[in-house]
Design a protein around this motif. Structure first.
Motif, PDB file in Angstrom:
ATOM      1  N   HIS A  86      -0.231 -47.947 -22.557  1.00  0.00           N
ATOM      2  CA  HIS A  86      -1.505 -47.394 -22.785  1.00  0.00           C
ATOM      3  C   HIS A  86      -1.422 -46.028 -23.070  1.00  0.00           C
ATOM      4  CE1 HIS A  86      -1.885 -45.096 -19.159  1.00  0.00           C
ATOM      5  NE2 HIS A  86      -1.137 -46.092 -18.424  1.00  0.00           N
ATOM      6  N   GLN A 114      -2.405 -51.211 -25.626  1.00  0.00           N
ATOM      7  CA  GLN A 114      -3.689 -50.583 -26.091  1.00  0.00           C
ATOM      8  C   GLN A 114      -3.988 -50.948 -27.368  1.00  0.00           C
ATOM      9  OE1 GLN A 114      -4.917 -48.107 -24.194  1.00  0.00           O
ATOM     10  NE2 GLN A 114      -6.586 -47.327 -25.380  1.00  0.00           N
ATOM     11  N   TRP A 137      -7.547 -51.048 -30.645  1.00  0.00           N
ATOM     12  CA  TRP A 137      -8.956 -50.882 -31.087  1.00  0.00           C
ATOM     13  C   TRP A 137      -9.244 -51.835 -31.829  1.00  0.00           C
ATOM     14  CZ3 TRP A 137      -4.607 -47.326 -30.811  1.00  0.00           C
ATOM     15  CH2 TRP A 137      -4.668 -46.358 -30.066  1.00  0.00           C
ATOM     16  N   ASN A 145     -12.038 -48.904 -26.292  1.00  0.00           N
ATOM     17  CA  ASN A 145     -10.358 -49.146 -25.799  1.00  0.00           C
ATOM     18  C   ASN A 145     -10.251 -50.186 -25.323  1.00  0.00           C
ATOM     19  OD1 ASN A 145      -9.047 -46.125 -26.372  1.00  0.00           O
ATOM     20  ND2 ASN A 145     -10.996 -45.533 -25.360  1.00  0.00           N
TER      21      ASN A 145
END
Length: 430
Positions: free
Chosen positions: A44, A99, A101, A323
């Protein structure tokens, strides 16, 4: 590729409340997951407080409650993360939980078979999440990731600096913003902080200007036609150059990073500039990057990106994203259950209380204590449309070229009519 959301789907962020159901507890963690030893590799980008320690603590708690599971946490700075993930993707060895988007990058990962379709595994609990937040993580009606945060980009400003320059109200139009810049310069206050070295903060200006000038439809059309060489995007560049020519940024902005001790966020947190255009995480990063580690407190306020005179876009259209975490194709069975734990209402409330996260679990919205984040949530609540960050909405190569080209425009090495040709050239190859 763009994320156009209706006002109805966004309204839930401000209005969600007591009636929302809590996510159920995960029990002993063995339902649907093997009791054999499992290791979850989790990458992350919350590599600074307050979320750095929150994620670490939640991982340790999960391990204590599920003794057959080990969570190997690797926090990374954003650019370092992108580089490391690109290497893992090229080697076809993505981490188990990482992580994301959403948007164009996720679509390419899906097409390459590198991420896991988790649609069936999350059906029992995604109903508590804001519909708007899920869209960037949905490809061909299948879910590959879960968002823990959603928000929008806008101007954060120092009330004291505005008062010193006799600015009574935030600007509502582009022309008024330029007047604010002049007033701040007149009292020797750097109007705007910018991390020019990182490039992505600069693309926010160009994207918002294109939205305000041409409307969301112009960005949708550019994605479909793979063509940015249009009057709307050229005009956006011309307006941005209009701002740059006023020299509104802090000294050394072209060499400044976003989150370093001398970067954009620190410049705001140390009160060395009056404004920055940034997402909902800005207050927490300003504080963690500043010398005092406290930030501006109630001296910090927020206003949406202003309208452009005679533009077709609505001033209530929002630009931003959130996120989330995507599950790698070879992730162990416990990974989705661990992700479910992170999205539990109690854990989302904990994240929200840090001020660094606007939760996606509707039952956790009450955990937003920061007044500025409440303002961001309220602005999202009245949003008439939504556009995902361009460097996420479009394929990675196009997003990277957008960032690079806008950086060249800001640095003065390329003209507005040149950068749209460069971006289009890359888009046509996708």
């Amino acid at each position: 590729m763009t994320s156009h959301l209706s006002r109805r789907s966004l309204l839930g962020l401000a209005g969600a409340g007591a009636g929302a159901l809590l996510l159920g507890a995960c029990g002993d963690g063995d339902s649907g997951a093997s009791a054999n030893p499992q290791k979850i590799r989790w990458w992350h980008v919350q590599d600074a407080e307050p979320m750095l320690s929150v994620w670490a603590d939640l991982a340790r708690q999960y391990e204590n409650e599920h003794t057959h599971v080990t969570v190997e946490v690797q926090p990374l700075e954003v650019e370092a993360f992108k580089t490391k993930l690109n290497g893992a993707v090229e080697a076809a060895m993505p981490p188990d939980l990482f992580q994301s988007w959403g948007g164009g990058a996720l679509q390419q990962q899906v097409e390459a078979g590198l991420v896991k379709d988790i649609t069936s595994e999350v059906q029992g609990w995604i109903g508590q999440l804001l519909p708007a937040s899920l869209q960037p993580y949905t490809v061909n009606d299948k879910i590959y990731g879960i968002p823990f945060d959603i928000g929008m980009v806008g101007f954060w400003y120092n009330r004291d600096h505005f008062a010193k320059a006799n600015i009574e109200t935030p600007p509502k139009t582009w022309g008024e913003l330029l007047e604010v810049v002049n007033k701040l310069k007149a009292v020797n206050i750097a109007p705007i902080a910018l991390g020019g070295k990182d490039k992505w903060p600069g693309h926010y200006y160009w994207a918002y200007l294109a939205m305000r000038i041409g409307g969301l439809e112009a960005l949708q059309r550019a994605a479909e036609d793979r063509n940015f060489d249009t009057p709307v995007f050229i005009a956006a560049g011309e307006r941005l150059r209009e701002l740059v020519d006023m020299q509104p940024f802090q000294k050394g902005y072209l060499r400044a990073e976003y989150g370093s001790e001398t970067g954009q966020a620190a410049t705001m947190g140390n009160e060395e500039a009056a404004m920055e255009l940034m997402g909902q995480w800005a207050p927490s990063v300003q504080a963690s990057s500043s010398t005092s580690k406290r930030g501006l407190g109630d001296r910090l306020a927020f206003f949406p990106f202003p309208a452009v005179e005679d533009g077709k876009g609505s001033a209530t259209d929002a630009f931003g994203g959130g996120n989330g975490f995507v599950v790698g194709r070879d992730a162990p069975p416990a990974t989705v259950e661990f992700l479910r734990t992170l999205l539990q209402a109690r854990n989302q409330r904990r994240a929200a209380q840090t001020g660094a996260v606007l939760p996606t679990n509707q039952a956790a919205v009450g955990g937003i204590k920061d007044l500025n984040n409440q303002v961001v949530a309220a602005n999202l609540g009245i949003a008439t449309g939504f556009q995902l960050y361009l460097d996420q909405a479009y394929p990675p190569a196009v997003g990277q070229q957008v960032n690079e080209s806008v950086a060249q425009l800001i640095a003065g090495t390329k003209r507005p009519d040149q950068i749209v040709k460069d971006i289009t050239r890359v888009a046509k190859k996708q």
